[in-house]
Design a protein around this motif. Sequence first.
Motif, mmCIF file in Angstrom:
data_model
loop_
_atom_site.group_PDB
_atom_site.id
_atom_site.type_symbol
_atom_site.label_atom_id
_atom_site.label_comp_id
_atom_site.label_asym_id
_atom_site.label_seq_id
_atom_site.Cartn_x
_atom_site.Cartn_y
_atom_site.Cartn_z
ATOM 1 N N PRO A 118 0.812 -1.229 0.000
ATOM 2 C CA PRO A 118 0.000 0.000 0.000
ATOM 3 C C PRO A 118 0.842 1.274 0.000
ATOM 4 O O PRO A 118 0.499 2.245 -0.673
ATOM 5 C CB PRO A 118 -0.825 -0.092 1.279
ATOM 6 C CG PRO A 118 -0.778 -1.506 1.693
ATOM 7 C CD PRO A 118 0.493 -2.066 1.161
ATOM 8 N N THR A 119 1.953 1.279 0.729
ATOM 9 C CA THR A 119 2.759 2.494 0.764
ATOM 10 C C THR A 119 3.445 2.753 -0.566
ATOM 11 O O THR A 119 3.561 3.906 -0.986
ATOM 12 C CB THR A 119 3.802 2.418 1.897
ATOM 13 O OG1 THR A 119 4.656 1.295 1.689
ATOM 14 C CG2 THR A 119 3.142 2.330 3.242
ATOM 15 N N GLY A 170 8.583 7.005 3.461
ATOM 16 C CA GLY A 170 9.280 6.708 4.708
ATOM 17 C C GLY A 170 8.887 5.350 5.270
ATOM 18 O O GLY A 170 9.733 4.625 5.798
ATOM 19 N N ALA A 171 7.620 5.006 5.137
ATOM 20 C CA ALA A 171 7.178 3.682 5.593
ATOM 21 C C ALA A 171 7.828 2.587 4.753
ATOM 22 O O ALA A 171 8.246 1.550 5.282
ATOM 23 C CB ALA A 171 5.657 3.583 5.505
ATOM 24 N N PHE A 172 7.947 2.837 3.460
ATOM 25 C CA PHE A 172 8.608 1.865 2.595
ATOM 26 C C PHE A 172 10.095 1.753 2.929
ATOM 27 O O PHE A 172 10.635 0.660 3.050
ATOM 28 C CB PHE A 172 8.435 2.254 1.125
ATOM 29 C CG PHE A 172 9.336 1.498 0.198
ATOM 30 C CD1 PHE A 172 9.093 0.171 -0.070
ATOM 31 C CD2 PHE A 172 10.430 2.103 -0.385
ATOM 32 C CE1 PHE A 172 9.927 -0.547 -0.909
ATOM 33 C CE2 PHE A 172 11.266 1.403 -1.226
ATOM 34 C CZ PHE A 172 11.017 0.079 -1.483
ATOM 35 N N ALA A 173 10.758 2.896 3.095
ATOM 36 C CA ALA A 173 12.196 2.877 3.374
ATOM 37 C C ALA A 173 12.508 2.239 4.722
ATOM 38 O O ALA A 173 13.558 1.620 4.887
ATOM 39 C CB ALA A 173 12.749 4.300 3.323
ATOM 40 N N GLY A 174 11.595 2.366 5.655
ATOM 41 C CA GLY A 174 11.821 1.795 6.967
ATOM 42 C C GLY A 174 11.694 0.281 7.014
ATOM 43 O O GLY A 174 12.314 -0.367 7.854
ATOM 44 N N ILE A 175 10.907 -0.291 6.134
ATOM 45 C CA ILE A 175 10.696 -1.742 6.171
ATOM 46 C C ILE A 175 11.238 -2.458 4.943
ATOM 47 O O ILE A 175 10.939 -3.625 4.725
ATOM 48 C CB ILE A 175 9.202 -2.081 6.363
ATOM 49 C CG1 ILE A 175 8.349 -1.492 5.252
ATOM 50 C CG2 ILE A 175 8.719 -1.640 7.714
ATOM 51 C CD1 ILE A 175 6.895 -1.911 5.306
ATOM 52 N N LEU A 215 3.776 15.938 2.599
ATOM 53 C CA LEU A 215 3.482 15.207 3.833
ATOM 54 C C LEU A 215 3.063 13.771 3.547
ATOM 55 O O LEU A 215 3.561 12.828 4.176
ATOM 56 C CB LEU A 215 2.394 15.931 4.625
ATOM 57 C CG LEU A 215 2.809 17.241 5.282
ATOM 58 C CD1 LEU A 215 1.589 17.943 5.865
ATOM 59 C CD2 LEU A 215 3.839 16.988 6.358
ATOM 60 N N PHE A 216 2.148 13.592 2.606
ATOM 61 C CA PHE A 216 1.684 12.242 2.284
ATOM 62 C C PHE A 216 2.778 11.417 1.604
ATOM 63 O O PHE A 216 2.941 10.233 1.882
ATOM 64 C CB PHE A 216 0.432 12.284 1.409
ATOM 65 C CG PHE A 216 -0.813 12.574 2.176
ATOM 66 C CD1 PHE A 216 -1.300 11.682 3.106
ATOM 67 C CD2 PHE A 216 -1.496 13.760 1.983
ATOM 68 C CE1 PHE A 216 -2.447 11.945 3.827
ATOM 69 C CE2 PHE A 216 -2.647 14.048 2.692
ATOM 70 C CZ PHE A 216 -3.123 13.134 3.621
#
Length: 110
Positions: free
Chosen positions: A3-4, A36-41, A29-30
């Motif tokens: 989804p991200t 960021g969610a993708f890069a974190g996981i 922001l979005f």
Amino acid sequence: MIPTTFLAGVLTFVWPYLRGTSALVLLALFYGASSGAFAGIVGAPMIAFGDSTDVGRRLGMYLTILSFGALAGPPISGAIAKSTGGYSAVGIYAGMFCLACRGSRVEIWC
């Protein structure tokens, strides 16, 4: 991750067509939250592929492969922007790659 990455791809298609500071701030922001969610996981699947003593090697090889896209993407985007005289084609180019990566993840997880 799916989804991200999808949201980041859609927002990449949209950014060249936005006008005004408030619209660009909202997009930033979005996009920041989704990328960021993708890069974190991004490295999380490498943990599940084998023994825990080998995670560093798998993650290093995975990130090395990903780095080729990060190395080639900006010059290609610059060449597209220069040849077309705008950023609309760059948004389409980048958005297509984001969605293509998302599609490949769907195939892998099914």
